[in-house]
Motif scaffolding. Structure first.
Motif, short mmCIF file in Angstrom:
data_model
loop_
_atom_site.label_atom_id
_atom_site.label_comp_id
_atom_site.label_asym_id
_atom_site.label_seq_id
_atom_site.Cartn_x
_atom_site.Cartn_y
_atom_site.Cartn_z
N LEU A 33 5.82 -2.49 -5.70
CA LEU A 33 5.40 -1.55 -6.61
C LEU A 33 5.31 -1.97 -7.93
O LEU A 33 7.17 -2.43 -8.46
CB LEU A 33 6.09 -0.41 -5.80
CG LEU A 33 5.43 -0.14 -4.81
CD1 LEU A 33 5.99 1.85 -3.93
CD2 LEU A 33 3.77 0.22 -4.57
N ALA A 34 4.79 -0.98 -9.11
CA ALA A 34 5.67 -1.61 -10.39
C ALA A 34 5.79 -0.12 -11.02
O ALA A 34 4.25 0.19 -11.06
CB ALA A 34 4.61 -3.27 -11.66
N ASN A 35 6.38 0.18 -12.13
CA ASN A 35 6.26 1.34 -12.99
C ASN A 35 6.88 0.93 -14.68
O ASN A 35 6.58 -0.60 -14.64
CB ASN A 35 6.76 2.04 -12.21
CG ASN A 35 6.17 3.81 -12.93
OD1 ASN A 35 5.70 4.16 -13.50
ND2 ASN A 35 6.78 4.48 -12.03
N GLN A 42 9.77 6.33 -3.97
CA GLN A 42 8.48 6.32 -3.93
C GLN A 42 8.47 5.17 -3.05
O GLN A 42 8.31 4.90 -1.44
CB GLN A 42 7.99 6.26 -4.89
CG GLN A 42 7.29 7.20 -5.72
CD GLN A 42 6.95 7.38 -6.67
OE1 GLN A 42 7.01 6.19 -7.02
NE2 GLN A 42 6.19 8.14 -7.47
N THR A 43 9.29 3.98 -3.01
CA THR A 43 9.12 2.97 -1.98
C THR A 43 9.26 2.96 -1.01
O THR A 43 8.82 2.06 0.30
CB THR A 43 9.78 1.87 -2.57
OG1 THR A 43 9.46 1.82 -4.54
CG2 THR A 43 9.71 0.56 -2.41
N ALA A 44 11.29 3.94 -0.87
CA ALA A 44 10.87 3.91 0.87
C ALA A 44 10.53 4.64 1.46
O ALA A 44 9.98 4.08 2.66
CB ALA A 44 12.78 4.54 0.45
N VAL A 92 8.21 -4.83 1.52
CA VAL A 92 7.36 -3.68 0.13
C VAL A 92 8.97 -3.18 -0.39
O VAL A 92 10.11 -3.14 -0.16
CB VAL A 92 7.38 -2.27 1.15
CG1 VAL A 92 7.10 -0.88 -0.06
CG2 VAL A 92 6.37 -1.87 1.79
N ASP A 93 8.62 -3.54 -1.91
CA ASP A 93 9.51 -3.69 -2.89
C ASP A 93 8.90 -2.50 -4.25
O ASP A 93 7.89 -2.43 -4.79
CB ASP A 93 10.68 -4.60 -3.49
CG ASP A 93 11.80 -4.37 -3.83
OD1 ASP A 93 12.03 -4.04 -3.65
OD2 ASP A 93 12.50 -5.98 -3.24
N ASP A 141 7.31 12.19 -4.69
CA ASP A 141 7.62 11.19 -3.55
C ASP A 141 6.88 12.32 -3.08
O ASP A 141 7.29 12.20 -1.17
CB ASP A 141 8.75 11.07 -3.12
CG ASP A 141 9.79 12.05 -2.91
OD1 ASP A 141 9.39 12.95 -4.04
OD2 ASP A 141 11.19 11.48 -2.66
N ASP A 142 6.07 13.12 -3.58
CA ASP A 142 5.16 14.43 -2.71
C ASP A 142 4.51 13.81 -1.25
O ASP A 142 3.94 12.92 -1.56
CB ASP A 142 4.55 15.20 -3.37
CG ASP A 142 4.04 16.30 -2.67
OD1 ASP A 142 4.16 17.83 -1.98
OD2 ASP A 142 1.99 15.63 -2.29
N PRO A 143 4.33 14.28 -0.22
CA PRO A 143 4.07 14.02 0.96
C PRO A 143 2.48 13.36 0.68
O PRO A 143 2.04 12.20 1.02
CB PRO A 143 4.26 14.53 2.27
CG PRO A 143 4.98 14.88 1.66
CD PRO A 143 5.46 15.13 0.25
#
Length: 348
Positions: free
Chosen positions: A28-30, A103-105, A121-122, A328-330
């Protein structure tokens, strides 16, 4: 994040290098974050960000002297002061870093439940730390022979999605054993994403609604639209789909653009001016959401919740509500995970 101890392949000679068990990586990238709020941390971060030709495409000979001698002597102070107002002091990091890690976790947990330990995942940042090259190398070292790269921008823009992809591909040039790769496309009209946005509005207004819901998107120079960047059109489509999902009338949900920089014309209407116009037109209650941001950051927590709020109230507005990003809302995690699973098709 999975950890794997490399081992010599079966039947390989004794001097064969150790090789990690093969797996798939999801990176994932921000956008990025400064390491701290002091002058030099802010200057390093801003220099990397504003030196990116995808972000500022003026000729280098013209832009760099202005950047190095004028902008970077002053702006780190003002930017650092703004970051201090939102800084996560408990973890000594920016909210964007905290949220992206969360979010990643959450996504890693869902993918592990679905696919077991074969998917790693990272996350990384385009600017600042953790850097994209360091995380790409970590995945390769861990045995990832296929990597799905996911820029966390719902809408495509050259200054966001494209430069994140650029950095990812540059990182791949450094390795001798290059993995197969895919990138996740923008998801501005994905039904799960629109549903998550609608739920966030409905949670804020379960029984009533504001006079106007302002969907404020990060701005770009108007010139970029004329040169073929699809961002403007994708933003308007998100607003329309959100309005239709909510069942609200035209005019009750509008599109604006924030974070203008420099002197040239940017996408309009400008949020800071539009909220004042709404107040002057008698709209006493408004809400602002930021659909282009996957996580709350300086542009939402400081710019929207302070500068833009002040503009509305100064013009006579009475009730201003900022609806937080999906973070990180479900429902958001479910939408992102579903997009990942679609793009892993054939790999898992």
């Amino acid at each position: 994040m999975l950890e794997t101890t490399p081992a010599r392949p079966d039947h390989a000679p004794a001097d064969h290098p150790a090789v990690a068990t093969e797996k798939i990586g999801v990176l994932l990238a921000n956008l990025g974050t400064p390491d701290a709020t002091d002058y030099w941390s802010m200057r390093r971060y801003l220099n990397e960000f504003l030196s990116d030709p995808r972000v500022v495409d003026y000729p280098r000979w013209l832009w760099q002297p202005l950047l190095q001698l004028v902008i970077l002597t002053k702006r780190p102070f003002s930017s650092g002061a703004a970051y201090k107002t939102i800084w996560n002091n408990e973890k000594n990091e920016s909210p964007l870093l905290t949220i992206t890690r969360d979010q990643t976790a959450a996504i890693a947990d869902k993918l592990e439940a679905r696919f077991g330990d074969g998917v790693m995942v990272d996350f990384c940042m385009r600017y600042g730390n953790p850097s994209t090259p360091s995380k790409v190398q970590a995945m390769i070292d861990a045995g990832c022979r296929r990597i799905l790269f996911f820029p966390l921008y719902p809408h495509y823009a050259g200054a966001t999605t494209a430069t994140a992809n650029d950095q990812f591909f540059r990182a791949l040039t450094e390795g001798r054993w290059q993995p197969a790769t895919r990138t996740v496309p923008p998801y501005y009209d994905d039904p799960d994403y629109i549903e998550a946005l609608a739920q966030s509005v409905e949670r804020t207004y379960p029984d009533t609604k504001p006079d106007v819901l302002v969907c404020s998107y990060h701005g770009l120079p108007q010139r970029y639209l004329m040169e073929g960047d699809p961002y403007h059109c994708q933003c308007h489509k998100t607003t329309r789909l959100l309005r239709e999902k909510l069942g609200w009338a035209e005019g009750e949900v509008i599109t604006t653009f924030q974070s203008r920089f420099g002197r040239e014309e940017w996408l309009q209407p400008y949020t800071v001016e539009e909220v004042a116009r709404l107040a002057e037109a008698g709209k006493k209650t408004i809400a602002v959401c930021a659909p282009a941001f996957s996580a709350d950051c300086i542009e939402t927590l400081e710019e929207i919740n302070e500068e833009i709020r002040h503009s509305f109230e100064e013009a006579g507005g009475e009730s201003f509500t900022y609806i937080p990003c999906l973070n990180d809302d479900p429902a958001h995690i479910a939408a992102l995970t579903a997009a990942i699973e679609r793009n892993l098709s054939g790999w898992v």
